[in-house]
Design a protein around this motif. Structure first.
Motif, PDB file in Angstrom:
ATOM      1  N   ALA A  42      -0.813  43.650  82.496  1.00 40.98           N
ATOM      2  CA  ALA A  42      -1.503  44.862  82.081  1.00 40.98           C
ATOM      3  C   ALA A  42      -0.809  45.527  80.896  1.00 40.98           C
ATOM      4  N   LYS A  43       0.527  45.423  80.853  1.00 40.02           N
ATOM      5  CA  LYS A  43       1.292  46.032  79.776  1.00 40.02           C
ATOM      6  C   LYS A  43       2.265  45.014  79.215  1.00 40.02           C
ATOM      7  N   ILE A  44       1.884  44.388  78.129  1.00 38.95           N
ATOM      8  CA  ILE A  44       2.754  43.392  77.520  1.00 38.95           C
ATOM      9  C   ILE A  44       2.859  43.634  76.025  1.00 38.95           C
ATOM     10  N   SER A  45       3.879  43.075  75.471  1.00 36.71           N
ATOM     11  CA  SER A  45       4.054  43.103  74.027  1.00 36.71           C
ATOM     12  C   SER A  45       3.836  41.700  73.498  1.00 36.71           C
ATOM     13  N   LYS A  46       3.165  41.596  72.365  1.00 39.88           N
ATOM     14  CA  LYS A  46       2.940  40.285  71.764  1.00 39.88           C
ATOM     15  C   LYS A  46       4.186  39.787  71.045  1.00 39.88           C
ATOM     16  N   THR A  47       5.191  40.638  70.926  1.00 40.94           N
ATOM     17  CA  THR A  47       6.398  40.254  70.221  1.00 40.94           C
ATOM     18  C   THR A  47       7.459  39.808  71.214  1.00 40.94           C
ATOM     19  N   ILE A  48       7.810  38.537  71.156  1.00 43.22           N
ATOM     20  CA  ILE A  48       8.883  38.022  71.994  1.00 43.22           C
ATOM     21  C   ILE A  48       9.870  37.288  71.107  1.00 43.22           C
ATOM     22  N   THR A  49      11.077  37.107  71.601  1.00 38.70           N
ATOM     23  CA  THR A  49      12.146  36.529  70.799  1.00 38.70           C
ATOM     24  C   THR A  49      12.019  35.012  70.714  1.00 38.70           C
ATOM     25  N   PRO A  50      12.685  34.402  69.736  1.00 40.11           N
ATOM     26  CA  PRO A  50      12.700  32.933  69.659  1.00 40.11           C
ATOM     27  C   PRO A  50      13.237  32.284  70.937  1.00 40.11           C
ATOM     28  N   GLU A  52      12.995  33.490  73.978  1.00 36.66           N
ATOM     29  CA  GLU A  52      11.950  33.604  74.999  1.00 36.66           C
ATOM     30  C   GLU A  52      10.849  32.580  74.765  1.00 36.66           C
ATOM     31  N   ILE A  53      10.506  32.359  73.498  1.00 37.47           N
ATOM     32  CA  ILE A  53       9.508  31.343  73.163  1.00 37.47           C
ATOM     33  C   ILE A  53       9.999  29.956  73.569  1.00 37.47           C
ATOM     34  N   ALA A  54      11.237  29.660  73.197  1.00 39.55           N
ATOM     35  CA  ALA A  54      11.805  28.351  73.536  1.00 39.55           C
ATOM     36  C   ALA A  54      11.838  28.151  75.045  1.00 39.55           C
ATOM     37  N   GLY A  55      12.153  29.203  75.784  1.00 38.42           N
ATOM     38  CA  GLY A  55      12.200  29.110  77.240  1.00 38.42           C
ATOM     39  C   GLY A  55      10.844  28.812  77.842  1.00 38.42           C
ATOM     40  N   ILE A  56       9.813  29.479  77.346  1.00 35.89           N
ATOM     41  CA  ILE A  56       8.457  29.255  77.843  1.00 35.89           C
ATOM     42  C   ILE A  56       8.018  27.814  77.584  1.00 35.89           C
ATOM     43  N   LEU A  57       8.260  27.335  76.376  1.00 36.45           N
ATOM     44  CA  LEU A  57       7.838  25.974  76.018  1.00 36.45           C
ATOM     45  C   LEU A  57       8.611  24.939  76.842  1.00 36.45           C
ATOM     46  N   PHE A  58       9.900  25.190  77.034  1.00 39.38           N
ATOM     47  CA  PHE A  58      10.705  24.279  77.830  1.00 39.38           C
ATOM     48  C   PHE A  58      10.216  24.252  79.275  1.00 39.38           C
ATOM     49  N   MET A  59       9.972  25.424  79.843  1.00 39.11           N
ATOM     50  CA  MET A  59       9.577  25.482  81.250  1.00 39.11           C
ATOM     51  C   MET A  59       8.201  24.875  81.473  1.00 39.11           C
ATOM     52  N   ARG A  60       7.332  24.969  80.480  1.00 33.14           N
ATOM     53  CA  ARG A  60       6.019  24.320  80.593  1.00 33.14           C
ATOM     54  C   ARG A  60       6.200  22.820  80.850  1.00 33.14           C
ATOM     55  N   GLU A  61       7.104  22.193  80.102  1.00 32.30           N
ATOM     56  CA  GLU A  61       7.294  20.754  80.261  1.00 32.30           C
ATOM     57  C   GLU A  61       8.208  20.418  81.438  1.00 32.30           C
ATOM     58  N   LYS A 163      13.575  40.523  79.412  1.00 28.90           N
ATOM     59  CA  LYS A 163      13.195  41.717  80.161  1.00 28.90           C
ATOM     60  C   LYS A 163      11.685  41.934  80.092  1.00 28.90           C
ATOM     61  N   VAL A 164      10.965  40.960  79.543  1.00 29.06           N
ATOM     62  CA  VAL A 164       9.509  41.077  79.410  1.00 29.06           C
ATOM     63  C   VAL A 164       8.882  40.873  80.792  1.00 29.06           C
ATOM     64  N   LYS A 165       8.139  41.867  81.260  1.00 30.31           N
ATOM     65  CA  LYS A 165       7.724  41.898  82.661  1.00 30.31           C
ATOM     66  C   LYS A 165       6.868  40.708  83.075  1.00 30.31           C
ATOM     67  N   ASN A 166       5.906  40.335  82.251  1.00 30.25           N
ATOM     68  CA  ASN A 166       5.029  39.246  82.690  1.00 30.25           C
ATOM     69  C   ASN A 166       5.752  37.896  82.676  1.00 30.25           C
ATOM     70  N   ILE A 167       6.710  37.734  81.775  1.00 27.74           N
ATOM     71  CA  ILE A 167       7.497  36.500  81.756  1.00 27.74           C
ATOM     72  C   ILE A 167       8.398  36.442  82.987  1.00 27.74           C
ATOM     73  N   VAL A 168       9.052  37.553  83.301  1.00 28.07           N
ATOM     74  CA  VAL A 168       9.906  37.613  84.488  1.00 28.07           C
ATOM     75  C   VAL A 168       9.084  37.345  85.747  1.00 28.07           C
ATOM     76  N   GLN A 169       7.859  37.885  85.783  1.00 26.62           N
ATOM     77  CA  GLN A 169       7.005  37.698  86.959  1.00 26.62           C
ATOM     78  C   GLN A 169       6.688  36.222  87.191  1.00 26.62           C
ATOM     79  N   VAL A 170       6.330  35.539  86.105  1.00 28.02           N
ATOM     80  CA  VAL A 170       6.017  34.107  86.220  1.00 28.02           C
ATOM     81  C   VAL A 170       7.249  33.323  86.658  1.00 28.02           C
TER      82      VAL A 170
END
Length: 212
Positions: A42-50, A52-61, A163-170
């Protein structure tokens, strides 16, 4: 992540698998709960750090790797614990895909078949895991427990870097799932006379998860 994967591959090659006959199987833990991200989204920022991006892509695979390894090993040694966890891992990798869509990232798993990975380190790891797991039912279940140990370590590291809430939630949902899966693999191994000992998390951490 890089050093951890190399360490994992190196350590895995040296693991001795004990082969025993399997006289029974037990139901695996059905971790079918969908990650609840609506409130966090519900409350997210479109700006995340490199990072955080790398972590998301890594965890996807990494979640895809768990799914694919279990899928292939279940074809060799059918077991209910694999059946249940395969479905759960698909939900996990789909949950990370939703983060990728939310932040307009390129999906590293797009178009990849079972056993195919964009991250070459994960590709090597997948190959090693299949090689070690294809020896017997025992070895395949041990590989499952090792994967979940590694997932737990990686997910905790990723939670601690954001500390991004939706990333932490996932990630928190993924962590709960990995702990459930570790318990299921340890229980399955115990049913065939194998007392699993942790390879990567501490004995104290292992005991806390298993005895929860």
């Amino acid at each position: 992540m890089k050093s951890k994967i190399f360490y994992f591959c190196f350590a895995l090659i040296g693991i001795l698998f004990f082969v025993t006959s399997c006289s029974e199987s037990i139901p695996g833990f059905d971790d079918s709960q969908e990650p609840s991200e609506k409130s966090a989204l519900a409350k997210i920022s479109k700006t995340i750090t490199p990072d955080e991006i790398a972590g998301i892509l890594f965890m996807r695979e990494e979640e895809k790797l768990a799914h694919d390894v279990y899928y292939v090993l279940n074809g060799m040694f059918p077991h209910r614990v694999f059946d249940n966890i395969i479905e759960s891992e698909q939900k996990h990798t789909d949950a990370v895909l939703r983060l990728i869509v939310t932040y307009d990232l390129k999906d590293p798993a797009e178009g990849n078949k079972v056993g195919e990975f964009t991250n070459l380190e994960l590709q090597d790891l997948y190959n090693t895991l299949i090689e070690k797991g294809e020896n017997s039912l025992d070895s395949s279940l041990i590989v499952g427990a090792i994967i979940e140990e590694t997932d737990i370590i990686d997910i905790i590291a990723l939670i601690n870097q954001t500390k991004v809430k939706n990333i932490v939630q996932v990630y928190s949902n993924l962590l709960d799932g990995s702990e459930n899966h570790l318990r299921a693999f340890v229980k399955a191994l115990s049913s065939i006379g194998i007392d699993y000992e942790p390879r990567f998390i501490t004995q104290e951490e292992f005991d806390a998860i298993i005895n929860e």
